[in-house]
Design an enzyme around this catalytic site. Structure first.
Site, PDB file in Angstrom:
ATOM      1  N   ASP A 211       0.912  -1.191  -0.033  1.00  0.00           N
ATOM      2  CA  ASP A 211      -0.042  -0.034  -0.029  1.00  0.00           C
ATOM      3  C   ASP A 211       0.976   1.355  -0.001  1.00  0.00           C
ATOM      4  O   ASP A 211       1.425   1.597   1.095  1.00  0.00           O
ATOM      5  CB  ASP A 211      -0.950   0.055   1.187  1.00  0.00           C
ATOM      6  CG  ASP A 211      -1.619   1.229   1.583  1.00  0.00           C
ATOM      7  OD1 ASP A 211      -1.533   2.414   0.842  1.00  0.00           O
ATOM      8  OD2 ASP A 211      -2.524   1.302   2.473  1.00  0.00           O
ATOM      9  N   GLN A 214       0.872   6.532   1.188  1.00  0.00           N
ATOM     10  CA  GLN A 214       1.444   7.662   1.847  1.00  0.00           C
ATOM     11  C   GLN A 214       2.920   7.709   1.380  1.00  0.00           C
ATOM     12  O   GLN A 214       3.703   8.606   1.631  1.00  0.00           O
ATOM     13  CB  GLN A 214       1.339   7.241   2.942  1.00  0.00           C
ATOM     14  CG  GLN A 214       0.008   7.693   3.926  1.00  0.00           C
ATOM     15  CD  GLN A 214      -0.401   8.906   3.704  1.00  0.00           C
ATOM     16  OE1 GLN A 214       0.278   9.895   3.356  1.00  0.00           O
ATOM     17  NE2 GLN A 214      -1.987   9.016   3.918  1.00  0.00           N
ATOM     18  N   LYS A 237      -3.407  12.166  -3.324  1.00  0.00           N
ATOM     19  CA  LYS A 237      -2.412  12.443  -2.035  1.00  0.00           C
ATOM     20  C   LYS A 237      -1.007  12.782  -2.682  1.00  0.00           C
ATOM     21  O   LYS A 237      -0.225  13.129  -2.032  1.00  0.00           O
ATOM     22  CB  LYS A 237      -2.169  11.234  -1.210  1.00  0.00           C
ATOM     23  CG  LYS A 237      -3.578  10.502  -0.582  1.00  0.00           C
ATOM     24  CD  LYS A 237      -2.997   9.616   0.639  1.00  0.00           C
ATOM     25  CE  LYS A 237      -4.285   9.010   1.095  1.00  0.00           C
ATOM     26  NZ  LYS A 237      -5.127   9.803   2.055  1.00  0.00           N
ATOM     27  N   CYS A 375      -8.304   6.297  10.467  1.00  0.00           N
ATOM     28  CA  CYS A 375      -8.788   4.978   9.738  1.00  0.00           C
ATOM     29  C   CYS A 375      -7.828   4.179   9.999  1.00  0.00           C
ATOM     30  O   CYS A 375      -7.459   2.992   9.250  1.00  0.00           O
ATOM     31  CB  CYS A 375      -8.620   5.114   8.160  1.00  0.00           C
ATOM     32  SG  CYS A 375     -10.194   6.226   7.560  1.00  0.00           S
TER      33      CYS A 375
END
Ligand code: PLP
Length: 417
Positions: A211, A214, A237, A375
């Protein structure tokens, strides 16, 4: 269209004020104060170049892609596919067909869980995640495990917010078919050594998803070097539009995977008896995609490339160090997460003040930070806090903005005594 960032011709350095000029949202007053935007981990602001690309697309190129034989449709198709090549370059994927446009990281992970997960997982098999995952890298795997009778295993973290690698290794056995790990934690800022973690999972022949929601805004990504099978990115993002992102998938896997959704665009031929599917990536892009979004994301990628990672990383390193130093002066403030390798994200609590109150008070000074569980409820449970406040920095933030945040927190301290 060229991004407007150019190093100063005499010093060779990049002028932060010049860069900020590219971001209209940064130049506004909120609650009578200049906006200090420190919620970049939730979503980043967009440069004019991206906004103008969206406007240009809807003003002059708007048409549906892939199907049209007329000029506008050819232009839009070319721009959409050019964006795919930019994303391929950005991730260093071997092949543009390995770039699937999706809504964002959440959809990318759901796609892999639903398609690849259901294809390979048998009852009793295992999926390994870590204790620092965002809900979007937990819930899809839970749903999958529940539906096939597989088990979800969680690699623990320590109190610095670092993955305990020896415990992770213990979980990796022959039953593990999928490993799904975050590259950079959105609540703790921890940067995982994903290349190493992928290597360990590969020794057990597990398929690995990273993932990267970020990570992609903060550092160069090389999926081939990392060695992962899937990598996920959210455009919004990384200075691109909302509603667009990328799933990178190794072509050998994408080819064997069943479609995630059925409809137009993803087929080769349809009869009432049988449908055959287009090859990847079209197989996974059913329906009219977010054409403008993909084009805008391509421009955001070019914008980042033009800035250069050296500048982005150095600017964010300076901001992180300065912010940690300044926040340490606020009485009762505790930073949650102190991993050695970390991105420009700081979660914190302040004794005697609920995180939501912190957020509301600093908002009166025009400071936008996030408060809540981000989250990542299991992380909050692990640290024994209901919520944190989180300041997250982008290359366009300044040390003066860190001072504004610190001052606003001092004021919050005074309000709550
Ligand atoms: N993973 C991480 C680490 C995130 O920070 C986020 C969003 O905050 C997501 C996944 C979900 O991304 P999106 O909401 O763009 O799908």
């Amino acid at each position: 269209m060229q991004p407007r960032i150019e190093p100063d011709s005499t010093t060779g350095t990049i002028d932060i004020e010049q860069i900020r000029q590219d971001f209209p949202a940064l130049h506004q007053q909120v609650r009578g104060k200049p906006l200090t935007y420190l919620d970049n981990a939730a979503t980043s602001q967009k440069p004019k170049q991206v906004i103008e690309a969206l406007s240009r697309y809807y003003s002059y190129q708007n048409s549906n892609i892939h199907r049209g034989v007329y000029y506008l449709s050819e232009q839009a198709t070319a721009a959409y596919e050019a964006a795919r090549v930019k994303a391929q370059r950005f991730l260093n994927a071997a092949n543009p067909a390995e770039v699937v446009f999706v809504r964002g990281t959440t959809e990318a992970i759901n796609l892999v869980a639903s398609s690849y997960g259901r294809l390979v997982l048998q009852p009793g098999d295992e999926v390994v995640i870590s204790a620092m995952e965002h809900h979007s890298n937990i819930v899809p795997w839970q749903l999958l495990c529940e539906s096939v009778g597989a088990n979800l295993r969680v690699a623990p973290i320590d109190t610095s917010g670092t993955l305990i690698i020896s415990e992770y290794e213990k979980l990796l056995g022959p039953r593990v078919k999928i490993v799904a790990l975050v590259h950079v934690s959105n609540s703790l800022g921890t940067i995982n050594d994903v290349k190493h973690l992928v290597g360990l999972a590969k020794e057990q022949s597990a398929v690995v998803l990273i993932d990267g929601a970020q990570a992609a805004p903060h550092m160069p990504i090389d999926v081939q070097d990392i060695g992962c099978d899937f990598y996920t990115v959210s455009g919004h993002k990384m200075y691109g539009p909302t509603g667009i992102g990328v799933l990178y998938g190794r072509i050998e896997l994408l080819e064997t995977m069943p479609p995630y959704q059925g409809g137009g665009e993803m087929i080769r031929s349809v009869t009432f008896e049988k449908t055959t599917y287009a090859p990847p990536p079209a197989k996974f892009e059913a329906g009219t995609p977010h054409i403008a979004g993909a084009i805008g994301m391509g421009v955001a990628i070019e914008y980042l490339e033009q800035l250069g990672w050296d500048f982005v990383r150095e600017q964010e390193r300076v901001l992180l160090e300065y912010a940690l130093e300044r926040l340490a002066t606020v009485p009762g403030l505790q930073v949650i997460g102190s991993a050695e390798s970390r991105a420009s994200v700081i979660s914190f609590t302040v004794d005697g003040i609920h995180a939501h109150d912190i957020g509301t008070i600093v908002d009166q000074e025009g400071v936008a930070i996030r408060t809540g569980h981000h989250c990542t409820q299991p992380i909050m449970d692990f640290f024994g806090v209901p919520a944190t406040a989180r300041a997250s920095f982008a290359f366009y933030n300044t040390v003066e903005e860190v001072d504004t945040l610190t001052k606003a927190l001092m004021e919050a301290r005074e309000v709550f005594g």
